[in-house]
Design an enzyme around this catalytic site. Structure first.
Site, mmCIF file in Angstrom:
data_model
loop_
_atom_site.group_PDB
_atom_site.id
_atom_site.type_symbol
_atom_site.label_atom_id
_atom_site.label_comp_id
_atom_site.label_asym_id
_atom_site.label_seq_id
_atom_site.Cartn_x
_atom_site.Cartn_y
_atom_site.Cartn_z
ATOM 1 N N TYR A 160 32.142 -95.666 -68.550
ATOM 2 C CA TYR A 160 31.803 -95.485 -67.126
ATOM 3 C C TYR A 160 30.304 -95.259 -66.991
ATOM 4 O O TYR A 160 29.634 -94.821 -67.939
ATOM 5 C CB TYR A 160 32.597 -94.306 -66.549
ATOM 6 C CG TYR A 160 32.265 -93.972 -65.117
ATOM 7 C CD1 TYR A 160 32.469 -94.903 -64.094
ATOM 8 C CD2 TYR A 160 31.729 -92.730 -64.777
ATOM 9 C CE1 TYR A 160 32.153 -94.596 -62.777
ATOM 10 C CE2 TYR A 160 31.413 -92.410 -63.462
ATOM 11 C CZ TYR A 160 31.623 -93.354 -62.472
ATOM 12 O OH TYR A 160 31.307 -93.058 -61.171
ATOM 13 N N TYR A 170 30.719 -84.914 -63.683
ATOM 14 C CA TYR A 170 31.167 -85.767 -64.792
ATOM 15 C C TYR A 170 30.564 -85.299 -66.115
ATOM 16 O O TYR A 170 30.682 -85.969 -67.136
ATOM 17 C CB TYR A 170 30.775 -87.222 -64.502
ATOM 18 C CG TYR A 170 31.555 -88.242 -65.289
ATOM 19 C CD1 TYR A 170 32.908 -88.453 -65.043
ATOM 20 C CD2 TYR A 170 30.949 -89.002 -66.279
ATOM 21 C CE1 TYR A 170 33.631 -89.388 -65.763
ATOM 22 C CE2 TYR A 170 31.661 -89.947 -67.006
ATOM 23 C CZ TYR A 170 33.001 -90.133 -66.739
ATOM 24 O OH TYR A 170 33.724 -91.068 -67.458
#
Length: 250
Positions: A142, A152
Site C-alpha cells: 500500500y 497507518y
C-alpha cells in the site's frame, strides 16, 4: 485463458471482500487451479464459504515455520508442483497504527514485521522447491509504505520492509526463472482496512484523489495479480505495480 491448469497458492482470503479473494477469482477466471491456505479453523470456515467444492484448502499459520513447512509438504503431496503464489497477509496491533510512531512497542514492531514482511521470505523458502520455471510470486502492499498516511504507522513501516524484500527475492529467484512482484493496491474496504482508525475517511479521501473519482475494486487488483502470476508478465521482475486508480499520482 492464460493460466489454464496452472496451480496457484493464494494466502490471505478472509472473506468475500478480501483483496486475496479478488485475486483468487481472477486466477480462476483465467483457468488456474487455486489452492487456498488458512490460518486456523476459524478462518477456514470463511474460506470454505467461497471456495469450490473440489478446491484444496491447507492450514498454514505464517507465524510458525513448522506450519509453513507442513503446508507446502501437503501441497506437494496433493498437486506436485505449483506455478504461482499470492501472499496477501499482514497484521499489526491496532494500537500500533495510530498515535505517535515513537511510541510503537518493540513487541508490536517485531510482530508486524514478522507477519507482514518476514512471512513472505519464510513462505518463499518452503514454496521454492515446488515452483516451476516461469512461476510468479505476488504480494500486496500500500502507498503507506512510501508516504506518511495517518493512522497507518506500523503497517507503513512493515510494508516498506515488504517491498524491499520483493526486490531482493526477485534478484535471488531470477536465476530459477521465478518472478517476484508486488501490487500497491488502493484503499478498499476490507477486513484489514477496518482496523485502521477513521478508515471510512481514508477510503473517501482516496476515492476523491482518483482521476475519475471512483475507487479501485478487488476485481481490478485481482486482474493485475493474475497477469503478474502468468507468463504474460515475463518481463516484469521486482516491481511494485500501482493498482489504485491513480491515487499515487497526486
Amino acid at each position: 485463458m492464460f493460466l489454464q491448469n496452472k496451480n496457484v497458492v493464494v494466502m490471505g482470503v478472509a472473506n468475500k471482500k478480501s483483496i486475496a479473494w479478488g485475486c483468487a477469482k481472477a486466477l480462476k477466471d483465467q483457468g488456474a487451479n487455486v489452492i487456498y491456505t488458512y490460518q486456523n479453523e476459524r478462518m477456514k470456515k470463511q474460506v470454505v464459504k467461497l471456495a469450490d467444492e473440489n478446491d484444496l484448502l491447507v492450514e498454514c499459520d505464517v507465524a510458525s515455520d513448522a506450519s509453513i513447512q507442513a503446508a507446502f509438504e501437503t501441497i506437494k503431496n496433493e498437486v506436485g508442483t505449483i506455478d504461482g503464489l499470492v501472499h496477501a497477509i499482514a497484521f499489526a496491533k491496532k494500537e500500533e497504527l495510530s498515535g505517535n510512531v515513537s511510541d510503537i512497542t518493540r513487541d508490536g514492531f517485531l510482530l508486524a514485521q514478522d507477519i507482514s514482511s518476514y512471512s513472505l521470505l519464510a513462505v518463499t523458502h518452503y514454496a521454492k522447491p515446488l515452483l516451476n520455471p516461469g512461476s510468479g510470486i505476488v504480494t500486496l502492499t500500500y502507498l503507506g509504505s512510501e508516504r506518511a498516511i495517518p493512522n497507518y504507522n506500523m503497517m507503513g513501516i512493515a510494508k516498506a520492509s515488504l517491498e524491499t524484500a520483493v526486490k531482493y527475492l526477485a534478484f535471488e529467484l531470477a536465476a530459477d526463472k521465478i518472478r517476484v512482484n508486488g501490487i500497491s493496491a488502493g484503499a478498499i474496504k476490507t477486513l484489514a482496512v477496518t482496523g485502521v482508525k477513521d478508515y471510512d475517511q481514508l477510503i473517501s479521501i482516496s476515492n476523491e484523489r482518483t482521476p475519475d473519482k471512483t475507487g479501485v475494486t478487488i476485481e481490478e487488483v485481482g486482474n493485475t495479480c493474475a497477469f503478474l502470476v502468468s507468463d504474460l508478465a515475463s518481463g516484469v521482475v521486482g516491481d511494485i505495480i500501482y493498482v489504485d486508480k491513480g491515487v499515487h499520482l497526486t
